[in-house]
Design an enzyme around this catalytic site. Structure first.
Site, PDB file in Angstrom:
ATOM      1  N   ASP A 262      19.009  10.142  -9.193  1.00 49.08           N
ATOM      2  CA  ASP A 262      17.637  10.141  -8.682  1.00 49.08           C
ATOM      3  C   ASP A 262      16.954  11.419  -9.175  1.00 49.08           C
ATOM      4  O   ASP A 262      17.068  12.476  -8.557  1.00 49.08           O
ATOM      5  CB  ASP A 262      17.668  10.082  -7.155  1.00 49.08           C
ATOM      6  CG  ASP A 262      16.280  10.085  -6.534  1.00 49.08           C
ATOM      7  OD1 ASP A 262      15.296  10.152  -7.281  1.00 49.08           O
ATOM      8  OD2 ASP A 262      16.195  10.025  -5.289  1.00 49.08           O
ATOM      9  N   ASP A 408       6.390  -0.457   0.614  1.00 45.32           N
ATOM     10  CA  ASP A 408       7.445   0.544   0.465  1.00 45.32           C
ATOM     11  C   ASP A 408       8.116   0.785   1.823  1.00 45.32           C
ATOM     12  O   ASP A 408       7.950   0.014   2.771  1.00 45.32           O
ATOM     13  CB  ASP A 408       6.834   1.824  -0.120  1.00 45.32           C
ATOM     14  CG  ASP A 408       7.805   2.604  -0.996  1.00 45.32           C
ATOM     15  OD1 ASP A 408       8.945   2.813  -0.554  1.00 45.32           O
ATOM     16  OD2 ASP A 408       7.415   3.020  -2.103  1.00 45.32           O
ATOM     17  N   ASP A 521      15.526   0.065  -4.448  1.00 41.77           N
ATOM     18  CA  ASP A 521      15.296   1.429  -4.909  1.00 41.77           C
ATOM     19  C   ASP A 521      16.491   2.279  -4.453  1.00 41.77           C
ATOM     20  O   ASP A 521      17.358   1.820  -3.706  1.00 41.77           O
ATOM     21  CB  ASP A 521      13.992   1.944  -4.304  1.00 41.77           C
ATOM     22  CG  ASP A 521      13.446   3.182  -5.017  1.00 41.77           C
ATOM     23  OD1 ASP A 521      14.068   3.643  -5.993  1.00 41.77           O
ATOM     24  OD2 ASP A 521      12.387   3.679  -4.583  1.00 41.77           O
ATOM     25  N   ARG A 581      15.948   0.176  -9.648  1.00 42.85           N
ATOM     26  CA  ARG A 581      15.791   1.447 -10.359  1.00 42.85           C
ATOM     27  C   ARG A 581      17.076   1.797 -11.100  1.00 42.85           C
ATOM     28  O   ARG A 581      17.042   2.213 -12.252  1.00 42.85           O
ATOM     29  CB  ARG A 581      15.421   2.570  -9.384  1.00 42.85           C
ATOM     30  CG  ARG A 581      14.981   3.843 -10.091  1.00 42.85           C
ATOM     31  CD  ARG A 581      14.375   4.852  -9.131  1.00 42.85           C
ATOM     32  NE  ARG A 581      15.360   5.425  -8.222  1.00 42.85           N
ATOM     33  CZ  ARG A 581      15.071   6.368  -7.319  1.00 42.85           C
ATOM     34  NH1 ARG A 581      13.827   6.816  -7.196  1.00 42.85           N
ATOM     35  NH2 ARG A 581      16.014   6.850  -6.525  1.00 42.85           N
ATOM     36  N   ASP A 597      10.381   7.512 -11.212  1.00 45.93           N
ATOM     37  CA  ASP A 597       9.319   8.333 -10.626  1.00 45.93           C
ATOM     38  C   ASP A 597       8.635   9.205 -11.678  1.00 45.93           C
ATOM     39  O   ASP A 597       8.873  10.414 -11.771  1.00 45.93           O
ATOM     40  CB  ASP A 597       9.889   9.196  -9.504  1.00 45.93           C
ATOM     41  CG  ASP A 597      10.402   8.350  -8.354  1.00 45.93           C
ATOM     42  OD1 ASP A 597      10.028   7.171  -8.269  1.00 45.93           O
ATOM     43  OD2 ASP A 597      11.184   8.866  -7.530  1.00 45.93           O
ATOM     44  N   HIS A 655       1.754   1.758  -9.352  1.00 42.56           N
ATOM     45  CA  HIS A 655       2.420   2.322  -8.176  1.00 42.56           C
ATOM     46  C   HIS A 655       1.936   3.753  -7.993  1.00 42.56           C
ATOM     47  O   HIS A 655       1.490   4.395  -8.951  1.00 42.56           O
ATOM     48  CB  HIS A 655       3.934   2.276  -8.388  1.00 42.56           C
ATOM     49  CG  HIS A 655       4.742   2.640  -7.178  1.00 42.56           C
ATOM     50  ND1 HIS A 655       4.327   2.394  -5.886  1.00 42.56           N
ATOM     51  CD2 HIS A 655       5.969   3.237  -7.057  1.00 42.56           C
ATOM     52  CE1 HIS A 655       5.245   2.813  -5.034  1.00 42.56           C
ATOM     53  NE2 HIS A 655       6.248   3.326  -5.718  1.00 42.56           N
TER      54      HIS A 655
END
Length: 924
Positions: A262, A408, A521, A581, A597, A655
């Site tokens: 991440d 979300d 996610d 993701r 992101d 997004h």
């Protein structure tokens, strides 16, 4: 309070640039450091010829490490479709080494192909398969692979192979017996002691990064080997990295890292690991394309160097390098923390061949439902049910098409997935129904971390069934994510995946309907208080394997189970959609992927193109980047240009972060909103073409969003070009990705091709670069001469309202006055196409005749879709007469037309034939 403070601290981290100190460099990774410290030279491994065993389609032979006398087993398999497989494992391991189960990344055991042993002596073993030859040198061990007598791939040519065998940690030796030993025995013990000292290095049995200690109970276990590509200068693949499409040398940087992490607000143009990993690399030159697939799910690093091969190194292949004293060469060095060496050799020889070969191994992207390749509107977070209603209404008010709106994490009750925050979303079924009557869908996020709360049934059910990942001590792993204290299901266990699948049934997921679809996610997985923001490596999975063994495939198991749950919800009748993701090789069979992101900056818009190109090359066809950037507040010009780029991503979603200003298109100044509307309408008008491309991709594995070298493999000028791209073979686009740009240089490929501006029909010759105007309302996009593209030009609010709309055929003639194209169609949402309910049409224009026929007689489908208009571009003159003969119905009739002499375009009005009919239009 502790939970709140921890999540707030993570939110602060999210609001700043990536913290590099949270992620390891190679120098901070013990196994990376050990493998990278090796220098090219004489390999300690030799092949033991006396152990050779040959079968019809495989051979195996023992390898010996002369430094420690550890024996390995080498297996080489001939595979159908022009591939080899090379596997190296310990001959007698004290513990089973992890291998990815068949059916998870690989779709099945690859089908074998006969090989023939042609030579065996003390120096080499040679075997052939069709026009391919493998020369295995005995001492030192290496393999050189030839295609049509040309060297294409070498394994261990630099001698960098390293296989750390499982061993028991040695205790301190007892005091020496004073009794004198024979001279030979004493010398042997001294040699063994020296060897042990050489092998035992820091970080082999325990490793510390920041405040985290990795216990390494089984000691060192890395595997590595070098793979060289003689004759190749350019290599591609190994996503995911925020970098150029053509991979760079790593001589002055870290190796490229594959370790699902991440990494928010990621840096650009470096080899840092990101959210997903596909250990697949292609090498391409003017003559051929080859590739390797490193079938290993552990953390992996890849070093790349590009030099000129020395004929003395390749002494036994120098004779095949004709008329040249030197050959270009790319050398790569692959090393993983654990597992086995399992390499698939893809021998092409064409780009389409290697894509098909990889697809034979890991599968293709199933044909998605039409709505999923339309436009998705997302934000962290739409506040409540009224907010969703307002966004939906405003898209209609301003004539902006969209198909899917997303929720979300804030839609849940306390970040507990499969639940709703009822004060915000009191009537979710009603909310979804209000969307579905317009042909729209709702996405909810379902992450794999489960809040550790006794009242949360999903967690307690997993806990009580023993389905949770364990820590090194055998207790349920406790980490931090959005809900605070969390645990994770062990998705590596098929029984756990089956359990997760059931959670998506309408009876289990209260408030859901068949029009709710899902987003996975944080499935790397993200663990806020874990090393590198992920699992500890000594976390335990099924059968005692550690996370270090299989880390990169964990996310695949999450979205595999999620997709299966959605498919079962309809009894296997309806196609569905999942976004992930984290990903691995094979993820394309289950899910779409986005690039994570990103930031609302011009640099992130620019890098999105090579990132999505690299994903497509690696089989992740259904992919895209967040339009507008997730973080920050992009200026109006940037967000407008991003939509103009994003409408060409296979997956199109806008997004934005919780802390950004609202930026739905209707909130922008009218000028920018109007331009975005036209970009979205372009996407929707091309949905028939997109849908056909997705069908073709399911059949053959070819990328949809592709670099120019795929279609122009002999044109060296395009080998590293990643600021423009092809959609299929018929559309060329070069979106504007630089601030303030109002013109740009476009390279038009193909010396004998011509290209037409899709709006003005201006003609451009192939093989040249032209500077074209690109004001803010202009996207440089072109249709190839010789192609026919079906479009639907009636503006609609969503794609499902287009199902029965008529087609317009855009026929762009080549220099010979000919054109050809295909159209695939079905019901756009079910699996009935797999039962033969579809049409695959071919349109051809030759000698002033345009005809349509069915090119797949196994497909039959009834539809009311018809042809409303035909535009022939590049037609030289106004015809006297146009008639159509419908072989499926009425006889010949005359058709109205209009000719534009400036554009050289001929518009034929209302042929009025069903798209399934067989017909010919004759122009006189």
């Amino acid at each position: 309070m502790l939970q709140l403070l921890f999540c707030l601290s993570y939110f602060v981290i999210l609001s700043s640039a990536v913290s590099r100190e949270n992620f390891k460099t190679c120098e901070q990774s013990g196994f990376c450091k050990r493998n990278r410290a090796m220098q090219p030279g004489q390999s300690p491994y030799i092949a033991l010829v006396d152990s050779l065993q040959v079968q019809a389609n495989s051979l195996n032979i023992q390898l010996l490490n002369k430094n420690n006398n550890v024996r390995l087993k080498l297996e080489v398999f001939g595979l159908q479709d022009n591939m080899f497989r090379v596997k190296i494992n310990e001959l007698s391991p004290i513990k089973e080494r992890y291998e990815i189960p068949v059916g998870d990344s690989l779709i099945e055991e690859p089908k074998l192909h006969n090989i023939n042993l042609s030579q065996k002596d003390k120096d080499k073993v040679v075997f052939t398969m069709d026009s391919n030859k493998v020369v295995m040198s005995v001492e030192p061990f290496r393999m050189d692979i030839y295609s049509n007598e040309d060297p294409v791939i070498s394994i261990n040519a630099q001698g960098l192979m390293k296989f750390e065998h499982y061993r028991k940690k040695e205790e301190a030796p007892p005091a020496e017996n004073e009794e004198e030993k024979p001279e030979g025995e004493e010398k042997k013990e001294e040699e063994n002691a020296a060897e042990t000292k050489t092998e035992e290095e820091p970080d082999m049995w325990e490793e510390t990064f920041k405040t985290f200690t990795d216990s390494k109970p089984h000691g060192p276990s890395s595997v590595g080997i070098d793979v060289s590509f003689p004759g190749f200068e350019d290599v591609y693949g190994i996503p995911e990295h925020a970098d150029t499409m053509a991979l760079k040398t790593t001589k002055t940087t870290d190796p490229y890292r594959l370790f699902n992490l991440d990494v928010f607000e990621y840096e650009l143009y470096n080899p840092m690991a990101l959210y997903g990993a596909v250990p697949l690399m292609y090498a391409h030159n003017e003559m051929r394309t080859v590739g390797i697939f490193w079938h290993n799910a552990a953390e992996t690093w890849i070093d790349i160097s590009s030099n000129t091969a020395d004929k003395s190194v390749f002494s036994h292949i120098a004779d095949f390098v004709k008329g040249n004293n030197e050959i270009p060469q790319t050398d790569t060095h692959w090393f993983s923390e654990s597992g086995v060496i399992d390499i698939f050799i893809l021998l092409g020889p064409t780009p389409s061949n290697v894509f098909k070969q990889y697809a034979r191994l890991t599968g293709t992207t199933p044909l998605p439902p039409l709505y999923s390749i339309a436009y998705h509107q997302c934000r962290w977070n739409y506040n409540d049910q009224d907010d969703v209603k307002s966004v939906d209404a405003n898209f209609d008010k301003y004539d902006l098409p969209y198909d899917v709106i997303w929720l979300d994490i804030e839609h849940t009750d306390g970040k507990k997935y499969f639940t709703w925050a009822h004060e915000k979303f009191p009537h979710p079924e009603e909310m979804i129904k209000n969307l579905s009557v317009k042909g729209r869908k709702l996405v909810t996020i379902v992450d794999p971390h489960l809040k550790r709360e006794d009242g949360y049934s999903v967690y307690t059910d997993a806990r009580d069934k023993g389905y949770l990942v364990k820590n090194k001590d055998g207790n349920d792993y406790d980490g931090w994510c959005w809900p605070g204290s969390s645990s994770w299901p062990d998705f590596t266990n098929a029984e756990v995946r089956e359990w997760w699948t059931g959670k998506f049934s309408l009876s289990e997921y209260k408030g859901s309907t068949p029009d709710l679809i899902v987003w996975n996610d944080m499935n790397e997985p993200s663990v806020f208080n874990g090393p590198e923001i992920t699992f500890h490596k000594d976390v335990k999975h099924m059968n005692g394997f550690e996370n270090r063994d299989l880390h990169n495939i964990y996310g695949l198991y999450v979205h595999q189970a999620t997709m299966e749950g959605l498919l079962r919800r309809s009894g296997g009748k309806e196609r569905s959609f999942v976004l992930t993701r984290a990903f691995f090789a094979g993820s394309q069979r289950h899910s779409a992927v986005w690039t994570g992101d990103n930031i609302g900056e011009w640099s992130h818009l620019k890098v999105s193109i090579p990132m999505v190109l690299s994903l497509n090359l690696a089989g992740i066809t259904f992919s895209g980047a967040d339009v507008g950037g997730f973080f920050k507040n992009p200026e109006h010009e940037l967000i407008t240009r991003w939509y103009q780029t994003g409408v060409f991503y296979p997956f199109l979603r806008a997004h934005a972060h919780l802390d950004t200003k609202r930026r739905e298109p209707y909130l922008l100044p009218e000028e920018h909103m109007n331009i975005i509307r036209e970009a979205l309408r372009l996407r929707y008008s091309l949905l028939p073409y997109w849908y056909t491309l997705f069908y073709q991709a399911e059949q053959d594995g070819l990328p949809i969003f592709r670099p120019l070298w795929v279609d122009y493999p002999k044109n060296k000028e395009v080998f590293r070009m990643d600021d423009q791209f092809l959609l299929g073979s018929s559309i060329l686009a070069k979106p504007i990705t630089d601030q303030g740009t109002t013109n740009t240089n476009v390279y038009f490929p193909g010396r004998h091709d011509i290209w037409y501006d899709i709006e003005t029909y201006e003609v451009y010759d192939g093989g040249v670069t032209k500077n074209v105007a690109a004001p803010l309302d202009k996207i440089p996009v072109y249709q190839k001469g010789g192609s026919i593209i079906p479009r639907k030009l009636r503006p609609r609010r969503s794609s499902s309202l287009m199902y029965q709309d008529p087609f317009t055929l855009i026929v762009c003639l080549d220099q010979q006055g000919s054109a050809k194209g295909e159209l695939y169609l079905d019901d756009y949402h079910t699996f009935q196409y797999r039962n033969g309910e579809y049409l695959l049409r071919e349109f051809t224009f030759n000698n002033n005749n345009l005809s349509s026929k069915n090119i797949d007689p196994t497909g039959q489908f009834n539809t009311r879709e018809w042809i409303e208009k035909i535009i022939i571009v590049g037609y030289p003159k106004n015809p006297l007469n146009i008639s159509i003969k419908n072989f499926s119905g009425e006889n010949s009739k005359r058709l109205d037309h209009k000719y534009n002499s400036e554009e050289k375009s001929l518009t034929i009005r209302k042929p009025g034939v069903n798209i399934a009919d067989v017909w010919t239009i004759t122009i006189e």
